[in-house]
Design a protein around this motif. Structure first.
Motif, PDB file in Angstrom:
ATOM      1  N   THR A 130       0.852  -1.190   0.000  1.00  0.00           N
ATOM      2  CA  THR A 130       0.000   0.000   0.000  1.00  0.00           C
ATOM      3  C   THR A 130       0.886   1.237   0.000  1.00  0.00           C
ATOM      4  O   THR A 130       1.809   1.354   0.825  1.00  0.00           O
ATOM      5  CB  THR A 130      -0.927   0.023   1.228  1.00  0.00           C
ATOM      6  OG1 THR A 130      -1.746  -1.151   1.220  1.00  0.00           O
ATOM      7  CG2 THR A 130      -1.823   1.252   1.204  1.00  0.00           C
ATOM      8  N   GLY A 202      -2.445   5.348  -0.339  1.00  0.00           N
ATOM      9  CA  GLY A 202      -3.477   4.334  -0.189  1.00  0.00           C
ATOM     10  C   GLY A 202      -3.688   3.456  -1.401  1.00  0.00           C
ATOM     11  O   GLY A 202      -4.445   2.482  -1.323  1.00  0.00           O
ATOM     12  N   ALA A 204      -3.037   0.605  -4.213  1.00  0.00           N
ATOM     13  CA  ALA A 204      -2.450  -0.733  -4.141  1.00  0.00           C
ATOM     14  C   ALA A 204      -1.299  -0.851  -5.135  1.00  0.00           C
ATOM     15  O   ALA A 204      -1.432  -0.478  -6.306  1.00  0.00           O
ATOM     16  CB  ALA A 204      -3.509  -1.786  -4.428  1.00  0.00           C
TER      17      ALA A 204
END
Length: 441
Positions: A130, A202, A204
């Motif tokens: 992340t 945040g 991925a």
């Protein structure tokens, strides 16, 4: 007064020994620090890595071998069959297995039985992270034998590209760097928002790579026989057989320090552009999977406006370079060559050198033991790492080699009878060995 008590138990002698010991230790540390500051004398791998970075050179991680896989049907199909990239296959070894995966899609047209697809050795691994959204974000991968050039990064739905540096990266360039330390641990580095984009906080981050077994993946033909990934057509699994009609070559362990000491200055002199013949050779020898390269320097181009650079290459571990390795190397050189130059890559020619000798053995030495030593010495002399393109095999070197084996009194070398001069594209290899062993009188 004079100090005359030199007994080992005397306090003055003890202090003198301590001072000498500390001085010797400090001198060693000073010499070591000086040696580690220069590339030719540095011995610690991390220091060599750091010094090479100053020249824009990165040491190679383990290199995966490459080959061609042949997928075959038992009977023709009425439709085209697509074998997707990433199809995994396996070869069984004496102490384990070697997995390979296809690097591109392959198509078996209807009515056709087989197709050949390039493949690379390794097991596909994927890690997810992340993003912190911070500049120069660093991500440490858990894989310890990641194949050179196989790391792919996806942030969200966008693919990011690996670069050697952020010097040419713009603020929105989706670039990352892969940094390798002395323990073969890879760390991914992203930009700062000015030189290279920063992954949004945040988001991925998916990292995929191949874990390789390096030079153990160099296999002979017809060793890869197991299909691990099923192939489907219209929802049904299609029975396929697989094999490698050509050897898997080019696999290597991580780059040796001696190679880095030679290669880094050579590539720095070329400035990573192929202009002179030496530039082509230096860039080719620095490409992952290539062990040796030689420019043949013959202009065979039919168009007089162009110059044709003919380059012979040999893969890591010897043998013939795979079609995938030659294709990737050609694309690499194409981006660095002068626009008016055409490049032709050639396979190496391995020229056998046969040995015929009459060897006299000292009394008391077992004949077969001496024979084994001579054969081992010849094998080491002609090993792939010890020979080069166009090397002259000197008659005197062979005589000195055999005559210097323990247990040999003297010898007569009947073949070869003179120096063997090889052409630029030839590499000497050991041919047949005929040793007539006799007792020395």
């Amino acid at each position: 007064d004079r100090w005359t008590d030199f007994n080992h138990s005397d306090l003055g002698v003890v202090l003198l020994d301590l001072f000498c010991g500390v001085g010797d230790m400090l001198a060693y540390y000073l010499d070591a620090q000086a040696a580690e500051a220069f590339l030719p004398t540095a011995r610690q791998r991390q220091n060599v890595i750091n010094l090479c970075k100053l020249m824009g050179y990165r040491l190679d991680s383990p290199v995966a071998s490459t080959t061609t896989l042949r997928f075959r049907l038992s009977a023709p199909l009425g439709k085209d069959l697509t074998i997707p990239a990433g199809t995994a296959c396996r070869a069984l070894l004496n102490d384990g297995e070697a997995d390979f995966e296809t690097v591109e899609d392959g198509l078996i047209p209807r009515g056709v039985l087989s197709v050949d697809i390039p493949a690379r050795q390794g097991v596909r691994r994927t890690e997810t992270f992340t993003s912190t959204g911070l500049p120069f974000q660093r991500i440490r991968l858990t894989g310890d034998v990641i194949a050179q050039g196989t790391i792919t990064v996806t942030v969200g739905d966008d693919a990011w590209s690996e670069v050697d540096h952020f010097q040419d990266s713009l603020a929105d360039s989706r670039h990352f760097m892969a940094d390798l330390d002395a323990l073969d641990i890879s760390t991914l580095i992203f930009g700062d928002g000015q030189s290279g984009a920063v992954p949004a906080q945040g988001s991925a981050i998916a990292v995929s790579y191949l874990q390789t077994i390096g030079d153990q993946g160099n296999l002979g033909p017809n060793r890869i026989t197991q299909l691990l990934s099923p192939v489907y057509l219209d929802g049904g699994q299609v029975p396929l057989t697989v094999t490698n009609p050509v050897p898997a070559t080019g696999g290597a362990s991580r780059e040796a320090l001696e190679h880095a000491r030679r290669q880094a200055p050579a590539e720095l002199r070329s400035l990573w552009k192929a202009v002179t013949l030496e530039d082509y050779q230096a860039l080719a020898e620095g490409y992952p999977g290539v062990a040796k390269a030689k420019v043949l320097d013959t202009n065979a181009c039919q168009n007089i406006r162009y110059y044709n650079v003919q380059l012979a290459i040999a893969p890591n571990g010897g043998g013939m370079p795979s079609a995938l390795l030659k294709r990737d190397l050609a694309e690499f050189l194409e981006r660095r060559k002068v626009i008016t130059v055409e490049i032709t890559l050639f396979d190496p020619i391995y020229r056998p050198v046969s040995i015929d000798a009459e060897v006299y053995i000292w009394p008391g030495e077992p004949l077969e033991n001496v024979r084994s030593r001579i054969e081992t010495a010849l094998t080491d002399f002609f090993s792939f790492d010890e020979v080069s393109f166009g090397q002259t095999v000197h008659f005197s070197d062979l005589v000195a080699l055999i005559d210097g084996v323990r247990g040999v009194s003297h010898m007569h070398l009947y073949a070869p009878q003179q120096d063997i001069e090889l052409r630029h594209g030839e590499i000497p290899v050991l041919g047949s060995v005929n040793l007539d062993l006799r007792r020395a009188g």
